[in-house]
Write a protein that holds these residues in place. Structure first.
Motif, PDB file in Angstrom:
ATOM      1  N   LEU A   1      -6.895  -6.831   4.920  1.00  0.00           N
ATOM      2  CA  LEU A   1      -6.304  -6.555   6.333  1.00  0.00           C
ATOM      3  C   LEU A   1      -6.252  -5.249   6.541  1.00  0.00           C
ATOM      4  CD1 LEU A   1      -3.121  -9.039   5.899  1.00  0.00           C
ATOM      5  CD2 LEU A   1      -5.680  -9.624   6.481  1.00  0.00           C
ATOM      6  N   TYR A   2      -6.650  -4.785   7.721  1.00  0.00           N
ATOM      7  CA  TYR A   2      -6.424  -3.468   8.241  1.00  0.00           C
ATOM      8  C   TYR A   2      -5.700  -3.204   9.579  1.00  0.00           C
ATOM      9  CZ  TYR A   2     -10.185  -2.351   4.753  1.00  0.00           C
ATOM     10  OH  TYR A   2     -10.764  -2.243   3.621  1.00  0.00           O
ATOM     11  N   SER A   3      -5.118  -2.155   9.753  1.00  0.00           N
ATOM     12  CA  SER A   3      -4.403  -2.025  11.103  1.00  0.00           C
ATOM     13  C   SER A   3      -4.522  -0.525  11.706  1.00  0.00           C
ATOM     14  CB  SER A   3      -2.964  -2.322  10.674  1.00  0.00           C
ATOM     15  OG  SER A   3      -2.341  -1.378   9.943  1.00  0.00           O
ATOM     16  N   VAL A   4      -3.928   0.366  10.855  1.00  0.00           N
ATOM     17  CA  VAL A   4      -3.953   1.798  11.488  1.00  0.00           C
ATOM     18  C   VAL A   4      -5.534   2.507  11.016  1.00  0.00           C
ATOM     19  CG1 VAL A   4      -1.574   1.835  11.489  1.00  0.00           C
ATOM     20  CG2 VAL A   4      -2.820   2.439   9.447  1.00  0.00           C
TER      21      VAL A   4
ATOM     22  N   PRO B   1       5.527   2.070  14.275  1.00  0.00           N
ATOM     23  CA  PRO B   1       6.498   1.265  14.683  1.00  0.00           C
ATOM     24  C   PRO B   1       6.235  -0.043  15.347  1.00  0.00           C
ATOM     25  CG  PRO B   1       6.330   3.454  15.603  1.00  0.00           C
ATOM     26  CD  PRO B   1       5.442   3.599  14.834  1.00  0.00           C
ATOM     27  N   ASP B   2       4.981   0.044  15.924  1.00  0.00           N
ATOM     28  CA  ASP B   2       4.731  -1.239  16.564  1.00  0.00           C
ATOM     29  C   ASP B   2       4.250  -2.393  15.755  1.00  0.00           C
ATOM     30  OD1 ASP B   2       4.977   0.123  19.108  1.00  0.00           O
ATOM     31  OD2 ASP B   2       2.797   0.812  19.060  1.00  0.00           O
ATOM     32  N   ARG B   3       4.203  -2.089  14.253  1.00  0.00           N
ATOM     33  CA  ARG B   3       3.774  -2.951  13.280  1.00  0.00           C
ATOM     34  C   ARG B   3       2.273  -3.675  13.770  1.00  0.00           C
ATOM     35  NH1 ARG B   3       4.487  -2.362   8.737  1.00  0.00           N
ATOM     36  NH2 ARG B   3       4.188  -4.442   8.356  1.00  0.00           N
ATOM     37  N   THR B   4       1.319  -3.017  14.034  1.00  0.00           N
ATOM     38  CA  THR B   4      -0.067  -3.571  14.516  1.00  0.00           C
ATOM     39  C   THR B   4      -0.530  -4.560  13.514  1.00  0.00           C
ATOM     40  OG1 THR B   4      -0.348  -1.278  15.540  1.00  0.00           O
ATOM     41  CG2 THR B   4      -2.419  -2.592  15.263  1.00  0.00           C
TER      42      THR B   4
ATOM     43  N   SER C   1       0.860  -1.243   0.114  1.00  0.00           N
ATOM     44  CA  SER C   1       0.140  -0.018   0.068  1.00  0.00           C
ATOM     45  C   SER C   1       1.079   1.187  -0.123  1.00  0.00           C
ATOM     46  CB  SER C   1      -0.683   0.006   1.264  1.00  0.00           C
ATOM     47  OG  SER C   1      -1.468   1.261   1.337  1.00  0.00           O
ATOM     48  N   GLY C   2       0.219   2.443  -0.123  1.00  0.00           N
ATOM     49  CA  GLY C   2       1.164   3.511  -0.334  1.00  0.00           C
ATOM     50  C   GLY C   2       1.430   3.927   1.304  1.00  0.00           C
ATOM     51  N   MET C   3       0.962   3.262   2.338  1.00  0.00           N
ATOM     52  CA  MET C   3       1.388   3.645   3.497  1.00  0.00           C
ATOM     53  C   MET C   3       2.080   2.197   4.288  1.00  0.00           C
ATOM     54  SD  MET C   3      -2.120   5.461   4.996  1.00  0.00           S
ATOM     55  CE  MET C   3      -1.581   5.385   6.637  1.00  0.00           C
ATOM     56  N   SER C   4       3.389   2.391   4.645  1.00  0.00           N
ATOM     57  CA  SER C   4       3.973   1.213   4.990  1.00  0.00           C
ATOM     58  C   SER C   4       3.357   0.693   6.315  1.00  0.00           C
ATOM     59  CB  SER C   4       5.385   1.593   5.489  1.00  0.00           C
ATOM     60  OG  SER C   4       5.554   2.430   6.611  1.00  0.00           O
ATOM     61  N   SER C   5       2.607   1.389   7.038  1.00  0.00           N
ATOM     62  CA  SER C   5       1.792   1.160   8.351  1.00  0.00           C
ATOM     63  C   SER C   5       0.864  -0.348   7.744  1.00  0.00           C
ATOM     64  CB  SER C   5       1.224   1.974   9.070  1.00  0.00           C
ATOM     65  OG  SER C   5       0.388   2.737   8.276  1.00  0.00           O
ATOM     66  N   LYS C   6       0.439  -0.161   6.592  1.00  0.00           N
ATOM     67  CA  LYS C   6      -0.779  -1.077   6.167  1.00  0.00           C
ATOM     68  C   LYS C   6      -0.076  -2.359   5.518  1.00  0.00           C
ATOM     69  CE  LYS C   6      -3.958   2.501   4.754  1.00  0.00           C
ATOM     70  NZ  LYS C   6      -4.827   3.013   3.642  1.00  0.00           N
TER      71      LYS C   6
ATOM     72  N   LYS D   1      -6.378   3.112  20.388  1.00  0.00           N
ATOM     73  CA  LYS D   1      -7.230   3.770  19.292  1.00  0.00           C
ATOM     74  C   LYS D   1      -6.210   3.539  18.020  1.00  0.00           C
ATOM     75  CE  LYS D   1      -9.215   7.524  21.925  1.00  0.00           C
ATOM     76  NZ  LYS D   1      -9.255   8.829  22.182  1.00  0.00           N
ATOM     77  N   PRO D   2      -6.958   3.384  16.942  1.00  0.00           N
ATOM     78  CA  PRO D   2      -6.002   3.324  15.773  1.00  0.00           C
ATOM     79  C   PRO D   2      -5.158   4.677  15.533  1.00  0.00           C
ATOM     80  CG  PRO D   2      -8.661   3.081  15.334  1.00  0.00           C
ATOM     81  CD  PRO D   2      -8.327   3.507  16.869  1.00  0.00           C
ATOM     82  N   LYS D   3      -3.881   4.348  14.833  1.00  0.00           N
ATOM     83  CA  LYS D   3      -3.103   5.392  14.620  1.00  0.00           C
ATOM     84  C   LYS D   3      -3.278   6.402  13.664  1.00  0.00           C
ATOM     85  CE  LYS D   3       0.682   3.263  16.877  1.00  0.00           C
ATOM     86  NZ  LYS D   3       0.943   1.794  17.258  1.00  0.00           N
ATOM     87  N   TYR D   4      -4.134   5.739  12.357  1.00  0.00           N
ATOM     88  CA  TYR D   4      -4.402   6.817  11.393  1.00  0.00           C
ATOM     89  C   TYR D   4      -3.178   7.471  10.906  1.00  0.00           C
ATOM     90  CZ  TYR D   4      -9.323   6.183  12.606  1.00  0.00           C
ATOM     91  OH  TYR D   4     -10.497   5.655  12.912  1.00  0.00           O
ATOM     92  N   SER D   5      -2.003   6.472  10.724  1.00  0.00           N
ATOM     93  CA  SER D   5      -0.802   7.213  10.430  1.00  0.00           C
ATOM     94  C   SER D   5      -0.123   6.373   9.443  1.00  0.00           C
ATOM     95  CB  SER D   5       0.038   7.249  11.788  1.00  0.00           C
ATOM     96  OG  SER D   5       1.494   7.329  11.385  1.00  0.00           O
ATOM     97  N   ALA D   6       1.028   6.749   8.693  1.00  0.00           N
ATOM     98  CA  ALA D   6       1.554   6.508   7.529  1.00  0.00           C
ATOM     99  C   ALA D   6       2.766   5.284   8.353  1.00  0.00           C
ATOM    100  CB  ALA D   6       2.009   7.095   6.595  1.00  0.00           C
ATOM    101  N   GLU D   7       3.177   5.733   9.373  1.00  0.00           N
ATOM    102  CA  GLU D   7       4.234   5.093  10.025  1.00  0.00           C
ATOM    103  C   GLU D   7       3.467   4.279  11.300  1.00  0.00           C
ATOM    104  OE1 GLU D   7       7.186   4.263   8.616  1.00  0.00           O
ATOM    105  OE2 GLU D   7       6.550   5.614   7.140  1.00  0.00           O
TER     106      GLU D   7
END
Length: 166
Positions: A104-107, A141-144, A19-24, A133-139
């Protein structure tokens, strides 16, 4: 709109692991493919990986990364038997075409970001937030997203899912 792209097998599963966001981006898609491949192959399905040319290719997949434009990608998704991915453009396109999928969803929660056109064949799996709470962030670090167990994903993609495959 879609634009034709030649696929040698009309029975295929598409995976878009980035995805365009590494957190995803889920780290264990290769494990999913390794478990899924033999059963899919016996049933006559190829596994096609889409994405950008720079993305890491998964083994046991037909690599179309960076080889299609957006309209050809839409054609591939529209004609897929099944889709596996994270919260991304491809999930929403697959959903719009009524393709059975696991996403799959995370942030960002699936209630906020789809799959929007859910027809009962789309399954969203949310990473455990453990009271946060969800981070709504592109990064992240916890790799949720990596807290989703491959077994949980495979359970959604189980043989029962082949019921939905066209």
């Amino acid at each position: 709109y879609t634009s034709y792209y030649p696929i040698s097998n009309d029975r295929y599963i598409v995976i878009h692991p980035t995805s365009g966001m590494s957190s995803k981006n889920y780290s264990y898609y290769q494990d999913i493919i390794d478990f899924l491949y033999d059963e899919a192959n016996k049933a006559g399905f190829d596994i096609i990986q889409i994405g950008e040319e720079k993305d890491t290719p998964l083994s046991k997949c037909i690599n179309l990364q960076g080889k299609t434009n957006i309209h050809q990608t839409c054609f591939i998704l529209k004609n897929a038997s099944f889709f596996i991915g994270n919260d991304s453009f491809s999930t929403h396109v697959s959903s719009a075409f009524g393709v059975p999928l696991v996403s799959l969803y995370s942030v960002i929660q699936p209630e906020v970001a789809g799959p929007y056109w859910n027809n009962g064949k789309q399954f969203a799996i949310m990473a455990p937030l453990e009271g946060k709470k969800p981070k709504y962030s592109a990064e992240d670090p916890d790799r949720t997203i990596d807290k989703i167990k491959p077994e949980e994903i495979l359970k959604k993609i189980s043989i029962k899912m082949f019921y939905f495959i066209k």
